[in-house]
Scaffold this active site. Sequence first.
Site, PDB file in Angstrom:
ATOM      1  N   HIS A 223       0.816  -1.212   0.000  1.00 18.17           N
ATOM      2  CA  HIS A 223       0.000   0.000   0.000  1.00 18.17           C
ATOM      3  C   HIS A 223       0.854   1.267   0.000  1.00 18.17           C
ATOM      4  O   HIS A 223       0.337   2.375   0.107  1.00 18.17           O
ATOM      5  CB  HIS A 223      -0.902  -0.043   1.246  1.00 18.17           C
ATOM      6  CG  HIS A 223      -2.074   0.870   1.197  1.00 18.17           C
ATOM      7  ND1 HIS A 223      -2.330   1.814   2.175  1.00 18.17           N
ATOM      8  CD2 HIS A 223      -3.082   0.996   0.299  1.00 18.17           C
ATOM      9  CE1 HIS A 223      -3.432   2.463   1.883  1.00 18.17           C
ATOM     10  NE2 HIS A 223      -3.918   1.998   0.754  1.00 18.17           N
ATOM     11  N   LYS A 225       3.223   4.443  -1.030  1.00 19.24           N
ATOM     12  CA  LYS A 225       3.321   5.418  -2.113  1.00 19.24           C
ATOM     13  C   LYS A 225       4.625   6.171  -1.921  1.00 19.24           C
ATOM     14  O   LYS A 225       4.751   6.981  -1.004  1.00 19.24           O
ATOM     15  CB  LYS A 225       2.153   6.404  -2.094  1.00 19.24           C
ATOM     16  CG  LYS A 225       0.787   5.774  -2.356  1.00 19.24           C
ATOM     17  CD  LYS A 225       0.070   5.398  -1.111  1.00 19.24           C
ATOM     18  CE  LYS A 225      -1.362   4.980  -1.434  1.00 19.24           C
ATOM     19  NZ  LYS A 225      -1.955   4.161  -0.371  1.00 19.24           N
ATOM     20  N   ASP A 230      16.531  11.319  -7.870  1.00 24.71           N
ATOM     21  CA  ASP A 230      17.972  11.597  -7.754  1.00 24.71           C
ATOM     22  C   ASP A 230      18.476  11.584  -6.313  1.00 24.71           C
ATOM     23  O   ASP A 230      19.524  12.169  -6.016  1.00 24.71           O
ATOM     24  CB  ASP A 230      18.315  12.947  -8.402  1.00 24.71           C
ATOM     25  CG  ASP A 230      18.151  12.924  -9.915  1.00 24.71           C
ATOM     26  OD1 ASP A 230      18.148  11.816 -10.495  1.00 24.71           O
ATOM     27  OD2 ASP A 230      18.028  14.002 -10.515  1.00 24.71           O
ATOM     28  N   LYS A 399      -4.349  10.194   5.444  1.00 20.94           N
ATOM     29  CA  LYS A 399      -3.968   9.454   6.644  1.00 20.94           C
ATOM     30  C   LYS A 399      -2.986  10.331   7.426  1.00 20.94           C
ATOM     31  O   LYS A 399      -1.787  10.370   7.128  1.00 20.94           O
ATOM     32  CB  LYS A 399      -3.309   8.129   6.279  1.00 20.94           C
ATOM     33  CG  LYS A 399      -4.141   7.262   5.291  1.00 20.94           C
ATOM     34  CD  LYS A 399      -3.744   7.511   3.865  1.00 20.94           C
ATOM     35  CE  LYS A 399      -4.266   6.490   2.874  1.00 20.94           C
ATOM     36  NZ  LYS A 399      -5.588   6.020   2.953  1.00 20.94           N
ATOM     37  N   ASP A 404      -0.184  16.359  20.169  1.00 26.63           N
ATOM     38  CA  ASP A 404       0.231  17.535  20.934  1.00 26.63           C
ATOM     39  C   ASP A 404       0.660  18.663  19.998  1.00 26.63           C
ATOM     40  O   ASP A 404      -0.023  18.939  19.022  1.00 26.63           O
ATOM     41  CB  ASP A 404       1.311  17.150  21.941  1.00 26.63           C
ATOM     42  CG  ASP A 404       0.770  16.212  23.025  1.00 26.63           C
ATOM     43  OD1 ASP A 404      -0.452  16.233  23.256  1.00 26.63           O
ATOM     44  OD2 ASP A 404       1.554  15.448  23.609  1.00 26.63           O
TER      45      ASP A 404
END
EC number: 2.7.8.-
Length: 479
Positions: A223, A225, A230, A399, A404
């Site tokens: 899952h 990404k 470079d 996500k 804090d």
Amino acid sequence: MDYHSPYFFGYLLGMIHLLGIVAALHALFTVRTAQGAIAWAMPLLFIPYLTLIPYLIFGARSFYAYIKARRQANQEMHVAMANLNWRPWVEEALTARESESYAALRAMPKLGRMPCLANNQVKLLINGKATFDAIFAAIEKARDVVLVQFFIIHDDTLGKALQQLLLRKAAEGVQVFVLYDRVGSHALPASYSQMLRDGGVQIHAFATRRGWFNRFQVNFRNHRKIVVVDGLLGFIGGHNVGDEYLGEHPQLSPWRDTHVQISGPVLACLQESFAEDWYWATRQLPPLILPDTYPDNGVLCQALASGPADPQETCSLFFLEAIHSATRRVWITSPYFIPDEAVFAALRLAVLRGVDVRVLIPSRPDHRIVYAASSLFAFEAVRAGVRMFRYQPGFLHQKVVLVDDDVSAIGSANLDNRSFRLNFEITLLTVDRGFADQVEHMLHEDFEHAREITAEDTQDTHRLQQLGMRIARLISPIL
């Protein structure tokens, strides 16, 4: 055998139920959680003719064999990397440990297999246009190596634009490596990959299948990404490659997602994560690039790669540690809200400590069963004092975790069992007040476009809807 005998179907049903009992016992001994074991065992006992084949496909039969194979491949890859003298982060790791901010991560550096590193630069990329404009601009400037990894790649307008850009860079002499998940990208036509190969791009599908039986094993998915250009600029977050991520899906538009752009020593960790997956798919190492020098200032970052082959359940322990460490607030956004018992208990305890606990989830479903299970968990969370919100304008896919005033996390991991125990995920942890302020501002805007779930909502749900939610929750450990 007389197939027309009146006893034949009785024998057949008896055999199926016997196999169901055997499979249920197997699930009790091999499934890693009590909820998952029960979710498999009960249907196998009572409706084996509907659940035996799904258990063979999605169950635990080949889990441990796969774990062994994956760990062996990772070990081989790290031996090969050792020959490259790949130790890029010693100075930055020491600097991070001496920082006052390091203590905010608590157990995170030991939980992850990669160190916390100082002197990184990060930039928040809100929604698809900003994300893919930045990714395409970075690839356009590539001179040596481009690493591209997505769970989903579609052969649509955005997918074709990426394809043409990669072909152009390959024609210029840039080494281009593309990795996609075979299950997530099941709709990607072979012609898409073949055109890239013909143009000099190295492209492979990530699959967990090894051997004859494992060809049915589709439950473990990559899952992650990741884009690294470079060794200088990288990107991780929630976006995949498809027009819907630009808001072009009528039922889900506008699509709400978040990515982060990164430069600095933590890119070595992103490259290492990509290298592990590439090595599993090809048994070869991609080129790994390190800059000659790094800036002398920046923010603390840690790449937290997690997956089913980890020595411990890294992703679920991350959520537990993030929630337990909160003293003032913990805000979480996830398209799916299916916490296990430990994470749900941590949320309740945080509320009792006086922590501002908020969870933002979608108001529109992309998977109806998962949405139903998420809704029931959301109602129970509201009754426990957690503030639950539904994002109204469109589908929420980001996500993000904010703890804090200093710690934020952006990546691919959802708050559900699949991310906890089945998927390969990657998340960027950042310890920096300035960046956390940006994340806070972004989430404030999201909450302003959300409706809070109330106790009245939990009571107004129709009984048939409640039944559907409870059935969905019953199977949630295996979703």
